[in-house]
Scaffold this active site. Structure first.
Site, PDB file in Angstrom:
ATOM      1  N   TRP A 169       0.735  -1.063  -0.138  1.00 24.18           N
ATOM      2  CA  TRP A 169       0.049  -0.007  -0.108  1.00 24.18           C
ATOM      3  C   TRP A 169       0.881   1.241  -0.015  1.00 24.18           C
ATOM      4  O   TRP A 169       0.361   2.314  -0.152  1.00 24.18           O
ATOM      5  CB  TRP A 169      -0.963  -0.039   1.206  1.00 24.18           C
ATOM      6  CG  TRP A 169      -0.230  -0.379   2.618  1.00 24.18           C
ATOM      7  CD1 TRP A 169      -0.044  -1.391   3.207  1.00 24.18           C
ATOM      8  CD2 TRP A 169       0.338   0.831   3.281  1.00 24.18           C
ATOM      9  NE1 TRP A 169       0.593  -1.138   4.250  1.00 24.18           N
ATOM     10  CE2 TRP A 169       1.005   0.016   4.645  1.00 24.18           C
ATOM     11  CE3 TRP A 169       0.769   2.226   3.209  1.00 24.18           C
ATOM     12  CZ2 TRP A 169       1.765   0.965   5.391  1.00 24.18           C
ATOM     13  CZ3 TRP A 169       1.630   2.665   4.089  1.00 24.18           C
ATOM     14  CH2 TRP A 169       2.136   2.028   4.991  1.00 24.18           C
ATOM     15  N   CYS A 170       2.341   1.026   0.141  1.00 27.65           N
ATOM     16  CA  CYS A 170       2.951   2.227   0.400  1.00 27.65           C
ATOM     17  C   CYS A 170       3.510   3.124  -0.870  1.00 27.65           C
ATOM     18  O   CYS A 170       3.922   2.214  -2.174  1.00 27.65           O
ATOM     19  CB  CYS A 170       4.330   1.697   0.856  1.00 27.65           C
ATOM     20  SG  CYS A 170       5.617   3.143   1.154  1.00 27.65           S
ATOM     21  N   TYR A 171       3.166   4.120  -1.125  1.00 29.59           N
ATOM     22  CA  TYR A 171       3.450   5.207  -2.379  1.00 29.59           C
ATOM     23  C   TYR A 171       5.060   4.877  -2.743  1.00 29.59           C
ATOM     24  O   TYR A 171       5.362   4.582  -3.820  1.00 29.59           O
ATOM     25  CB  TYR A 171       3.052   6.361  -2.179  1.00 29.59           C
ATOM     26  CG  TYR A 171       3.482   7.248  -3.365  1.00 29.59           C
ATOM     27  CD1 TYR A 171       2.840   7.325  -4.590  1.00 29.59           C
ATOM     28  CD2 TYR A 171       4.860   8.019  -2.990  1.00 29.59           C
ATOM     29  CE1 TYR A 171       3.663   8.132  -5.443  1.00 29.59           C
ATOM     30  CE2 TYR A 171       5.225   9.091  -3.932  1.00 29.59           C
ATOM     31  CZ  TYR A 171       4.550   9.136  -5.318  1.00 29.59           C
ATOM     32  OH  TYR A 171       5.078   9.758  -6.180  1.00 29.59           O
TER      33      TYR A 171
END
Length: 485
Positions: A169-171
């Site tokens: 989920w981390c950009y």
């Protein structure tokens, strides 16, 4: 010349011949009582003279330290890693200082607040300009995904194991993914894992391998860690203290960094990952990784005397954080305002303590630990501090001598559920007024006057009582003898 007779006429203390005086038992008793009363009241007056009286007033702050205020702190965070722990300061005037490191020190600690090594020299985290490749192209997802079991296997098999701990989920993890895959593929082609065996690039999904990430104290994503296989296999399971990589994240930079890591490792034997001693300069792209998940932060900051905030949290411009995994529980060993007390002030502190409120370090020794009910919540711990300056001065010989100055404060704390990354916030609000405690010593002339009043008063009162008692006894005797006036 004035004759002796005329001079005697001004005698205030005329003498009565001893033959004309009469001693009595009641007079002796009153004399003894009067003597003891004089001694007792003399001691009381002497004690009162030696005690310095004080006056308290509230005036506009006239501090000698100008418009700045020093804050000293020593706070232990059993679950916040030193790698990303950041001390930030802001105020109502717009000042915003992030990740203060010049006057702040960090020490890794275990969950029991016991230090696990020397000072953690993190320094400012280098700014990452390239978070991935600027171009997009198809790439094959053939990179080794490590689990808890395969991680230990590869860590013992390869001299250097470089792992990308990420979260889907981390950009920033998604920005890094293409360049990491390409770099891994290039390194794999140059240093065949089967034939060469010196280096391997892998990745760990922290949403799937939460325990593995927790074991290596991963709190920010992506975290690139470098593990070297050492000769101390029995003592430390074959590992040296691993490092964190903070360099650029494009393919070219990653490949160059991996080449630098593998260059000093002998190809004919990959049992040891020797340190690169050919370059003595400090590599700002690599830093020692934290040994434990806790951190003790101590030091001081100088802030303006306006309402503001001192915030301690996980901070990075190139990493993402899972708020549910950030715990800012802490124990306060020191949190005080103002200059440190000098030796002279420390010697005066015991004597001056009754004049002060004893609140110069009100948070000292307090613990703010989130319980298990808050494990899945984002809990921010806030402290609201109202600060006022207290100053003790002495007026002696028409001069004003400053004995002690300190800042006292009241503290109100609360745990707040937040939608953002949890922080430990200390909101301070200095008062524009200050408390002035003035020591006013008693003049010696007043002491002498009071002693004379005590002696003269007791002597006079005792004489009056003796006269009354003596005349009363005479009257009683006359009545008994039937003599009437």
């Amino acid at each position: 010349m004035i004759s002796a007779t005329k001079l005697k006429s001004v005698d205030f203390y005329r003498k009565i011949p001893r033959d004309l005086t009469e001693a009595s038992l009641s007079g002796a008793g009153l004399s003894i009582v009067a003597a003891f009363s004089m001694m007792f009241l003399f001691g009381m007056e002497l004690n009162n003279y030696l005690m310095v009286s004080t006056t308290t007033s509230v005036i506009v702050d006239r501090s000698s330290d100008g418009e700045f205020l020093r804050i000293d702190f020593n706070i232990s965070f059993p679950a916040l890693s030193c790698e990303f722990a950041s001390v930030d300061v802001s105020d109502v005037l717009g000042t915003n200082r992030l990740n203060i490191t010049k006057t702040v020190r960090k020490f890794s600690i275990d969950p029991n607040l016991i230090p696990t090594g020397s000072e953690f020299h993190s320094g400012p985290i280098p700014k990452v300009n390239k978070h991935g490749d600027d171009f997009q192209e198809e790439y094959s997802d053939g990179l080794d995904s490590l689990t808890a079991e395969s991680f230990e296997k590869y860590a013992h098999q390869y001299s250097i194991l470089v792992v990308n701990f990420f979260a889907p989920w981390c950009y920033w993890s998604n920005r890094l993914k293409p360049s990491w895959e390409r770099a891994a593929k290039i390194i794999k082609e140059r240093y065949d894992p089967e034939m060469d065996g010196r280096i391997l690039l892998g990745k760990v999904d922290c949403t799937q391998e939460a325990e593995l990430c927790r074991r290596h104290h991963i709190q920010g994503y992506p975290s690139i860690r470098i593990f070297r296989k050492g000769s101390d296999v029995k003592d430390n399971h074959g590992h040296h203290e691993h490092e964190s990589y903070y360099g650029e994240r494009d393919t070219e930079s990653l490949v160059a960094a991996m080449e630098t890591l593998v260059a000093p490792v002998p190809r004919e034997s990959h049992k040891l990952a020797l340190e690169d001693k050919s370059n003595n300069s400090v590599d700002t792209a690599k830093r020692p990784a934290p040994l434990t998940s806790g951190c003790r932060i101590e030091g001081f900051v100088r802030v303006k005397k306006v309402p503001g905030n001192l915030v301690i949290s996980a901070h990075s411009g190139a990493h993402s954080f899972d708020p549910s995994q950030i715990n800012v529980s802490h124990v306060v060993s020191q949190f005080s305002f103002g200059k440190k007390l000098s030796l002279r002030m420390l010697s005066e502190l015991k004597r001056l303590t009754p004049y002060l409120g004893g609140s110069h370090d009100r948070l000292m020794g307090r613990s703010y630990i989130t319980n298990r009910d808050h494990v899945n919540a984002n809990v921010t711990i806030e402290h609201y501090l109202q600060v006022v300056k207290s100053e003790v001065v002495s007026r002696r010989s028409s001069q004003e001598l400053k004995l002690l100055e300190e800042y006292e404060y009241t503290a109100h704390s609360s745990l707040v559920d937040s939608l953002h990354i949890p922080v430990a916030k200390f909101h301070y609000e200095p008062s524009p007024m200050q408390v002035m405690v003035t020591e006013v010593p008693k003049p010696f002339s007043h002491f002498v006057t009071n002693i004379c009043a005590i002696i003269g008063g007791i002597f006079t009162v005792a004489g009056i009582l003796d006269s009354i008692l003596h005349n009363t006894l005479r009257l009683v005797k006359k009545v008994e003898l039937g003599k009437h006036f």
